[in-house]
Write a protein that holds these residues in place. Sequence first.
Motif, PDB file in Angstrom:
ATOM      1  N   VAL A   1       0.835  -1.203   0.000  1.00  0.00           N
ATOM      2  CA  VAL A   1       0.000   0.000   0.000  1.00  0.00           C
ATOM      3  C   VAL A   1       0.868   1.250   0.000  1.00  0.00           C
ATOM      4  O   VAL A   1       0.608   2.203  -0.753  1.00  0.00           O
ATOM      5  N   ALA A   2       1.902   1.266   0.847  1.00  0.00           N
ATOM      6  CA  ALA A   2       2.763   2.449   0.938  1.00  0.00           C
ATOM      7  C   ALA A   2       3.462   2.736  -0.390  1.00  0.00           C
ATOM      8  O   ALA A   2       3.458   3.875  -0.879  1.00  0.00           O
ATOM      9  N   ILE A   3       4.065   1.704  -0.979  1.00  0.00           N
ATOM     10  CA  ILE A   3       4.794   1.900  -2.236  1.00  0.00           C
ATOM     11  C   ILE A   3       3.832   2.251  -3.372  1.00  0.00           C
ATOM     12  O   ILE A   3       4.045   3.217  -4.115  1.00  0.00           O
ATOM     13  N   GLY A   4       2.777   1.464  -3.514  1.00  0.00           N
ATOM     14  CA  GLY A   4       1.846   1.678  -4.616  1.00  0.00           C
ATOM     15  C   GLY A   4       1.124   3.007  -4.532  1.00  0.00           C
ATOM     16  O   GLY A   4       0.937   3.695  -5.554  1.00  0.00           O
ATOM     17  N   THR A   5       0.711   3.405  -3.324  1.00  0.00           N
ATOM     18  CA  THR A   5       0.012   4.679  -3.171  1.00  0.00           C
ATOM     19  C   THR A   5       0.927   5.851  -3.479  1.00  0.00           C
ATOM     20  O   THR A   5       0.525   6.805  -4.168  1.00  0.00           O
ATOM     21  N   ALA A   6       2.155   5.797  -2.984  1.00  0.00           N
ATOM     22  CA  ALA A   6       3.098   6.892  -3.252  1.00  0.00           C
ATOM     23  C   ALA A   6       3.374   7.031  -4.749  1.00  0.00           C
ATOM     24  O   ALA A   6       3.330   8.143  -5.305  1.00  0.00           O
ATOM     25  N   ILE A   7       3.633   5.911  -5.416  1.00  0.00           N
ATOM     26  CA  ILE A   7       3.913   5.964  -6.852  1.00  0.00           C
ATOM     27  C   ILE A   7       2.681   6.410  -7.628  1.00  0.00           C
ATOM     28  O   ILE A   7       2.776   7.204  -8.575  1.00  0.00           O
TER      29      ILE A   7
ATOM     30  N   ALA B   1      -0.662   1.049  -7.389  1.00  0.00           N
ATOM     31  CA  ALA B   1      -0.244   2.236  -8.129  1.00  0.00           C
ATOM     32  C   ALA B   1      -1.205   2.543  -9.270  1.00  0.00           C
ATOM     33  O   ALA B   1      -1.564   3.704  -9.500  1.00  0.00           O
ATOM     34  N   ARG B   2      -1.652   1.512  -9.986  1.00  0.00           N
ATOM     35  CA  ARG B   2      -2.558   1.726 -11.107  1.00  0.00           C
ATOM     36  C   ARG B   2      -3.909   2.254 -10.637  1.00  0.00           C
ATOM     37  O   ARG B   2      -4.476   3.192 -11.222  1.00  0.00           O
TER      38      ARG B   2
ATOM     39  N   LEU C   1       7.172   7.365 -17.229  1.00  0.00           N
ATOM     40  CA  LEU C   1       8.230   6.511 -16.691  1.00  0.00           C
ATOM     41  C   LEU C   1       7.687   5.564 -15.617  1.00  0.00           C
ATOM     42  O   LEU C   1       7.943   4.346 -15.648  1.00  0.00           O
ATOM     43  N   LEU C   2       6.919   6.124 -14.672  1.00  0.00           N
ATOM     44  CA  LEU C   2       6.408   5.294 -13.582  1.00  0.00           C
ATOM     45  C   LEU C   2       5.403   4.259 -14.086  1.00  0.00           C
ATOM     46  O   LEU C   2       5.397   3.109 -13.617  1.00  0.00           O
ATOM     47  N   MET C   3       4.564   4.636 -15.027  1.00  0.00           N
ATOM     48  CA  MET C   3       3.585   3.674 -15.539  1.00  0.00           C
ATOM     49  C   MET C   3       4.234   2.574 -16.373  1.00  0.00           C
ATOM     50  O   MET C   3       3.733   1.449 -16.430  1.00  0.00           O
ATOM     51  N   ARG C   4       5.348   2.879 -17.026  1.00  0.00           N
ATOM     52  CA  ARG C   4       6.054   1.817 -17.742  1.00  0.00           C
ATOM     53  C   ARG C   4       6.662   0.827 -16.755  1.00  0.00           C
ATOM     54  O   ARG C   4       6.717  -0.373 -17.023  1.00  0.00           O
ATOM     55  N   LEU C   5       7.128   1.320 -15.618  1.00  0.00           N
ATOM     56  CA  LEU C   5       7.614   0.421 -14.567  1.00  0.00           C
ATOM     57  C   LEU C   5       6.481  -0.456 -14.052  1.00  0.00           C
ATOM     58  O   LEU C   5       6.671  -1.658 -13.808  1.00  0.00           O
ATOM     59  N   VAL C   6       5.315   0.138 -13.891  1.00  0.00           N
ATOM     60  CA  VAL C   6       4.146  -0.627 -13.457  1.00  0.00           C
ATOM     61  C   VAL C   6       3.789  -1.681 -14.495  1.00  0.00           C
ATOM     62  O   VAL C   6       3.497  -2.836 -14.159  1.00  0.00           O
TER      63      VAL C   6
END
Length: 282
Positions: free
Chosen positions: A90-96, A154-155, A110-115
């Motif tokens: 939750v912490a990582i996904g919410t922050a990103i 994150a998504r 960039l972040l969505m390509r990582l996702v």
Amino acid sequence: MVAQLLAELRGNPFTLAGATIVVGLTAVAVVGPLLVPYDPTAQDLANRLHPPSLAHPLGTDQLGRDVLTRLVYGARISLGIALLVTAIRVAIGTAIGIVSGYAGGWVDELLMRLVDVQLAFPGLVLALVVAGILGPSLRNVMIALAVVGWATYARVVRGTVLSVKEREYVDASRLLGTPPRRIATRHLLPKVANPVIVLATLNLGTVVLATAGLSFIGLGAQPPTPEWGTMLAGGRDHLRRAWWIVNAPGIAIMLTVLGFNLLGDGLRDMLDPRQQSRLEEV
């Protein structure tokens, strides 16, 4: 919110059943180890493979250990790992998700390509690879499951932030010179809380299942740790003679996953019914 939840529980027997299972398992994990009379790792070879009795309500395993005691201690381990792994996700996904949705532009790309890269691999398979590289232990299993499970959060968070950041009160805060960090905590976080809570509740059961699965194949908890997956692995060679060794942790895992799924479905209907088609189990 509490009154709404109670009304949902009264009106939906499945949600009530899920909440009852979750509360019961939590009580077992917190209080149970204080009540059981045996040491979960103490061996008694003279009483190995004894069927359920008054002295051992769920029988003993291949080393004479009380199955009920190990099951109770295993509840604390399994639920504790599930809560910790889910909190990290939750912490990582919410922050990103918040950074990606609010910043936009190349940061979002960039972040969505990582996702996308993370979601391209089956979660359990990727966890197997990570756990195999790090070595067999509960700590490494927690790291593996946390590393592979944040992308869905994150998504979901990004999608909510994209719609919220265009609203008038967010534009007004931005024009007044409010720092982005304050906008995120004051306006964005409250809006993403509901879908994140629902997704986290659904994921808790799958983390318990994944932890047990990795322990079953030897990548998680190691004997004599009283973890449900390890109990299943230890009893599989005695399935015909001592069915209770595998039935007890198997039923516990099933009830845990069922409880969190039923509760998560009820929370989804109550908090954010529009997310029904978007939430995924990882």
